[in-house]
Structures are given as C-alpha cells and as structure tokens.
Write an enzyme that holds these catalytic residues in place. Structure first.
Site, short mmCIF file in Angstrom:
data_model
loop_
_atom_site.label_atom_id
_atom_site.label_comp_id
_atom_site.label_asym_id
_atom_site.label_seq_id
_atom_site.Cartn_x
_atom_site.Cartn_y
_atom_site.Cartn_z
N LYS A 42 0.82 -1.20 0.00
CA LYS A 42 0.00 0.00 0.00
C LYS A 42 0.87 1.27 0.00
CE LYS A 42 -2.93 -2.47 3.18
NZ LYS A 42 -3.32 -2.55 4.62
N GLY A 43 2.15 1.10 0.27
CA GLY A 43 3.02 2.25 0.51
C GLY A 43 3.10 3.25 -0.63
N GLU A 98 7.61 2.56 -6.30
CA GLU A 98 7.79 2.08 -4.94
C GLU A 98 7.88 3.27 -3.98
OE1 GLU A 98 7.39 -0.01 -2.85
OE2 GLU A 98 9.10 -1.31 -2.41
N ASP A 99 7.49 3.06 -2.73
CA ASP A 99 7.57 4.15 -1.76
C ASP A 99 9.00 4.38 -1.29
OD1 ASP A 99 7.66 1.73 -0.39
OD2 ASP A 99 6.17 2.28 1.13
N ASP A 102 14.95 0.13 0.84
CA ASP A 102 15.68 0.07 2.10
C ASP A 102 16.82 -0.95 1.96
OD1 ASP A 102 16.10 0.45 4.87
OD2 ASP A 102 14.74 -1.16 5.39
N PHE A 151 13.57 5.33 10.33
CA PHE A 151 12.27 4.79 9.93
C PHE A 151 11.30 5.95 9.76
CE2 PHE A 151 8.15 2.82 10.41
CZ PHE A 151 8.29 1.71 9.60
N ARG A 164 -0.35 6.67 7.14
CA ARG A 164 -0.24 6.72 5.67
C ARG A 164 -0.84 8.02 5.12
NH1 ARG A 164 1.32 1.64 3.80
NH2 ARG A 164 0.56 -0.15 4.95
P1 5GP Z 1 13.38 -3.42 1.42
O1 5GP Z 1 12.98 -4.73 0.83
O2 5GP Z 1 14.06 -2.52 0.44
O3 5GP Z 1 14.16 -3.60 2.68
O4 5GP Z 1 12.08 -2.75 1.95
C1 5GP Z 1 11.09 -2.21 1.18
C2 5GP Z 1 9.83 -2.00 1.98
O5 5GP Z 1 10.09 -1.89 3.39
C3 5GP Z 1 9.17 -0.72 1.60
O6 5GP Z 1 8.33 -0.88 0.51
C4 5GP Z 1 8.41 -0.36 2.87
O7 5GP Z 1 7.17 -1.02 2.88
C5 5GP Z 1 9.26 -0.92 3.99
N1 5GP Z 1 10.12 0.13 4.59
C6 5GP Z 1 11.45 0.25 4.50
N2 5GP Z 1 11.90 1.33 5.16
C7 5GP Z 1 10.80 1.92 5.69
C8 5GP Z 1 10.59 3.10 6.47
O8 5GP Z 1 11.50 3.86 6.83
N3 5GP Z 1 9.29 3.36 6.79
C9 5GP Z 1 8.25 2.58 6.43
N4 5GP Z 1 7.04 2.96 6.81
N5 5GP Z 1 8.41 1.47 5.69
C10 5GP Z 1 9.67 1.15 5.32
#
Ligand code: 5GP
Length: 181
Positions: A42-43, A98-99, A102, A151, A164
């Site tokens: 949903k991000g 993508e939002d 990370d 975060f 959100r």
């Molecule tokens: P990755 O697979 O790159 O570690 O993570 C991607 C997903 O982790 C993002 O789409 C998001 O849903 C979540 N995420 C990573 N960092 C953050 C953050 O700082 N805040 C929030 N709310 N979600 C995060």
C-alpha cells in the site's frame, strides 16, 4: 498526527515539486513507448496517484502487493508476492513505482520475478531511498530523495498501518513506538 513526529523530513511542497520533476523525466524517457506503471501497495499509493498525473503519455496502470514489515520496523528478509499483476507485461515497458528502497531485497526480488515474464524493459522509480541499508546491490532508476537510516512515515508510508494519510514524510517520536502495539 503531525504531533507524533519528532522531525518533518519532507514537506508536502517538497514532495509535490519532486513528483512533478520525476513525472516530466519519465514522460521524456518513455515517449512513444507502451508503458505499464506498476504501483506497489500500500506504501506507493499516494506517490503513484500523484506521479501518474504528471506522466503525460498514455499508460496502463497495475498494482502488486508484496510482503513487507508487518507491524515491526525491521525487515524479515523474506519477500512474497501477495497480489500479482492483473495484466501480462510481455513486450511492454514496465515502471515499478515504490515508496522506499531500504535493504533492496523487495525490489531485487520483484525485478527478477517480472523479468521472467519477458517485458521490453523494467525500471524502478522510488520516492525515497536509504542506500546505507542495502543488503543486496540495487540502484533505483528514478529516485525522489535519498535519506538517512531512519524509519519514516507519511505520504503512504505506515507504522502499524497508521500515518499513511499524513501529507508530509517524517520520523516518529520514540514514545509512539512504546504506546503503539
Ligand atoms: P526493502 O525490501 O528494500 O528492505 O524494503 C522495502 C519495503 O520496506 C518498503 O516498501 C516499505 O514497505 C518498507 N520500509 C522500509 N523502510 C521503511 C521506512 O522507513 N518506513 C516505512 N514505513 N516502511 C519502510
């Protein structure tokens, strides 16, 4: 809601300007292309909704749901597709919206999964990037803002499904984590 923030990282004006700029670049890069824009729910909901209005070429819209952090703020490292695309992408250009990137695990996995469906190209547009957190090599093709290892919530990003609908992107106060869930 905004009172729960320790720091506002990005105001709605800063986000708005950046989204407009990204939309213009994407419009330029995909002129005369058959483009499918894939929002990751949903991000990326807010970002996707705003971004596509600045993409001035006809596009198809699709959505995927990929497993994320649940109620925790740390990643599990396990990636699953919970809702797949509705449309075939073979022979089309794909832009994943993508939002935040990370560790990079989600995008790394998703790009490889979609590549097997023989699209003409796959690129990733992320609003936020935390390059210092990478566990796998991954570089988004379009990125709104590079941010530090914090975060963040707002503009589609949640903590335990809340925040959100905050128009800004910010960092929550420590006490919010203690009282929530
Ligand atoms: P990755 O697979 O790159 O570690 O993570 C991607 C997903 O982790 C993002 O789409 C998001 O849903 C979540 N995420 C990573 N960092 C953050 C953050 O700082 N805040 C929030 N709310 N979600 C995060």
């Amino acid at each position: 809601m905004v009172n729960d923030l320790e720091q506002i990282l990005l105001t709605k004006e800063e986000i708005g300007e950046k989204v407009k700029e990204l939309g213009a670049r994407i419009t330029d890069d995909y002129k005369d292309c058959d483009l499918v824009v894939v929002g990751i729910l949903k991000g990326a909901l807010m970002f996707m909704a705003d971004l596509i209005r600045y993409i001035k070429i006809p596009v198809l819209m699709d959505f995927a749901v990929v497993s994320s952090y649940g109620v925790s703020t740390d990643t599990s490292g396990v990636v699953r597709i919970l809702k797949d695309l509705d449309q075939p992408i073979e022979g089309r250009h794909v832009l994943i919206v993508e939002d935040i990137v990370d560790t990079g695990l989600t995008m790394h996995y998703l790009v490889r999964n979609l590549e097997a469906r023989k699209p003409l190209s796959i690129k990733v547009c992320t609003l936020l990037d935390k390059p210092s957190r990478r566990k796998v090599e991954f570089k988004p093709d379009y990125c709104g803002f590079s941010i530090a290892d914090k975060f963040v919530v707002g503009y589609g990003l949640d903590y335990a499904e809340y925040y959100r609908n905050l128009p800004e992107v910010g960092v929550l106060k420590e006490e919010v984590y203690n009282k929530c869930c």
